[in-house]
Design an enzyme around this catalytic site. Structure first.
Site, PDB file in Angstrom:
ATOM      1  CG  ASP A 135      -2.040  -1.058   1.100  1.00 35.48           C
ATOM      2  OD1 ASP A 135      -1.679  -2.034   0.383  1.00 35.48           O
ATOM      3  OD2 ASP A 135      -2.879  -0.970   1.759  1.00 35.48           O
ATOM      4  CE  LYS A 179      -5.213   1.997   2.437  1.00 29.77           C
ATOM      5  NZ  LYS A 179      -4.176   1.283   3.337  1.00 29.77           N
ATOM      6  CE  LYS A 230      -6.567  -1.332   2.588  1.00 32.32           C
ATOM      7  NZ  LYS A 230      -5.289  -1.685   2.721  1.00 32.32           N
TER       8      LYS A 230
HETATM    9  O1  LIG Z   1      -5.529   1.410   5.676  1.00 32.43           O
HETATM   10  C1  LIG Z   1      -6.202   1.407   6.844  1.00 32.43           C
HETATM   11  C2  LIG Z   1      -6.327   2.261   8.018  1.00 32.43           C
HETATM   12  O2  LIG Z   1      -5.142   2.894   8.453  1.00 32.43           O
HETATM   13  C3  LIG Z   1      -7.383   1.885   8.799  1.00 32.43           C
HETATM   14  O3  LIG Z   1      -7.778   3.124   9.492  1.00 32.43           O
HETATM   15  P1  LIG Z   1      -8.791   2.906  10.801  1.00 32.43           P
HETATM   16  O4  LIG Z   1      -7.848   3.067  11.935  1.00 32.43           O
HETATM   17  O5  LIG Z   1      -9.289   4.263  10.637  1.00 32.43           O
HETATM   18  O6  LIG Z   1      -9.810   1.788  10.573  1.00 32.43           O
END
Ligand SMILES: O=C[C@H](O)COP(=O)(O)O
Length: 400
Positions: A237, A300, A336
């Site tokens: 990512d 994403k 994503k």
């Molecule tokens: O890529 C994933 C995110 O960093 C997750 O974010 P979150 O902690 O708000 O679910």
């Protein structure tokens, strides 16, 4: 476009090389016998492996019947296409990027329409929630991540629901897993080890390129990708360079992303646009196109660290870019949303968006992931409510 396959010249086999020389036959009978035995053994082993795989697949196929209803179907995550079958999807058409423009009001109207009339019916929610689990990139991205909490994350990814719940929902234990686990590069080896110990066939995703800000040299960003890949990450990512997007330097952004794509090798590249820092929907649409042109497997929304993360209007714009790219090139790029997706209601809204804008094909983990650290707990609570008629207490969700 790199869609065409290359006609490779097949080397010719000289007929004489196929003939078995008489004297060789006589001189080395033992070696030939051994070779025959070896081939027979290999065939036998291959047959055994095939039979074992068939039995496993059959078992895992039962999961789709275990959850009520048939649409959407749940298939095991380990039936995902191998990364090596992914073709590069590079094309450069900056004219298209520069001409693109988003009508903000039309976006708002469309989202309103989706939210008011097209939500998933209550009696389908169990199957949709169970399916959404397969699309979660279960994430930990904290400064104090260490082998033990990553091992715990892996365990949760491999067994997302408690035994009581999987029994109540008639899902066979161990067959439902998340789409991936997502960690920092320094934790990739821990995650690979944790999943290996559990015998779980779940890809490890690593954030990279100076996540979350990307504020370091291109050289260091590329090296970080290589480090994560070398440690076993099957998905990377990356974050895009916001300065290049904000200054409309799409050509340079494209070049950087192509370099990153190369560094990913056979691992998937998910490009994080950090939408909350791109100023407007038109920039988000343009950045989506550039990221896809450079060969991203997924686009994403966010790192989860910006002030504004995944929102439905932004998601709609990115889905429209994916749709336009697919129509122009034939390639399907995944989506994503990530950052701030914490409730079952959120996830059902995102799935509705995917279904309405891109169709059922895009509701599998090959093309849809949800980056989330806390969402799974809420889904578990809601499925518990469906199964038992009451919400589970924290102590009834041992991995929460
Ligand atoms: O890529 C994933 C995110 O960093 C997750 O974010 P979150 O902690 O708000 O679910």
């Amino acid at each position: 476009m790199d869609k065409k396959t290359t006609d490779e010249k097949v080397p010719r086999i000289r007929k004489s090389s196929l003939k078995v020389k008489e004297n060789e036959k006589n001189v080395k009978p033992n070696r030939e016998n051994k070779t025959r035995e070896r081939i027979a053994k290999e065939k036998k082993d291959a047959k055994k492996t095939e039979e074992k795989r068939n039995t496993e697949e059959k078992e895992k196929g039962k999961i789709s019947k275990a959850v009520r209803g048939t649409n959407p179907k749940i298939t095991p995550n380990n039936q995902k296409k191998s990364t090596s079958s992914i073709l590069p999807k590079k094309m450069s058409n900056l004219g298209w990027v520069n001409r693109s423009c988003v009508n903000d009001q039309a976006v708002k109207n469309r989202v309103q329409d989706l939210l008011s009339s097209r939500l998933i019916h209550a009696d389908q929610q169990v199957e949709w929630l169970a399916r959404s689990i397969q699309c979660i990139d279960l994430t930990t991205l904290a400064g104090d991540d260490c082998p033990s909490n990553v091992a715990r994350l892996c365990s949760k990814a491999a067994h997302p629901l408690s035994d009581d719940l999987t029994n109540a929902l008639q899902i066979k234990h161990g067959l439902l897993t998340t789409g991936a686990v997502c960690v920092y590069p320094a934790r990739v080896a821990d995650a690979c080890l944790g999943l290996e110990r559990l015998g779980a066939n779940i890809p490890v995703a690593s954030v990279a390129t100076g996540f979350p800000t990307g504020q370091t040299s291109l050289k260091i960003r590329l090296e970080e990708i290589e480090f994560a890949v070398a440690n076993g990450a099957k998905e990377i990512d990356i974050v895009i360079n916001r300065e290049l997007a904000l200054s409309q330097n799409w050509g340079e952004l494209y070049n950087e992303l192509v370099e990153m794509r190369k560094a990913c090798g056979e691992s998937h590249m998910k490009s994080i646009l950090a939408v909350g820092e791109l100023c407007n929907l038109t920039n988000i649409y343009k950045a989506s196109l550039v990221a896809m042109m450079a060969g991203s497997d997924f686009i994403k929304t966010s790192t989860g660290k910006e002030t504004v993360n995944a929102t439905l209007p932004i998601g709609l714009v990115m889905c429209r870019a994916i749709r336009a790219y697919n129509r122009k090139t034939g390639f399907k790029v995944g989506f994503k949303p990530a950052g701030g997706i914490r409730t079952s209601k959120d996830v059902l809204q995102w799935m509705t968006l995917m279904k309405e804008e891109l169709g059922d094909d895009y509701l599998t983990s090959d093309l849809f992931r949800i980056g989330a650290s806390a969402l799974l707990n809420d889904i578990e609570r809601n499925l518990g409510n469906h199964a038992t008629g009451g919400y589970l207490m924290a102590e009834e969700m041992p991995m929460a």
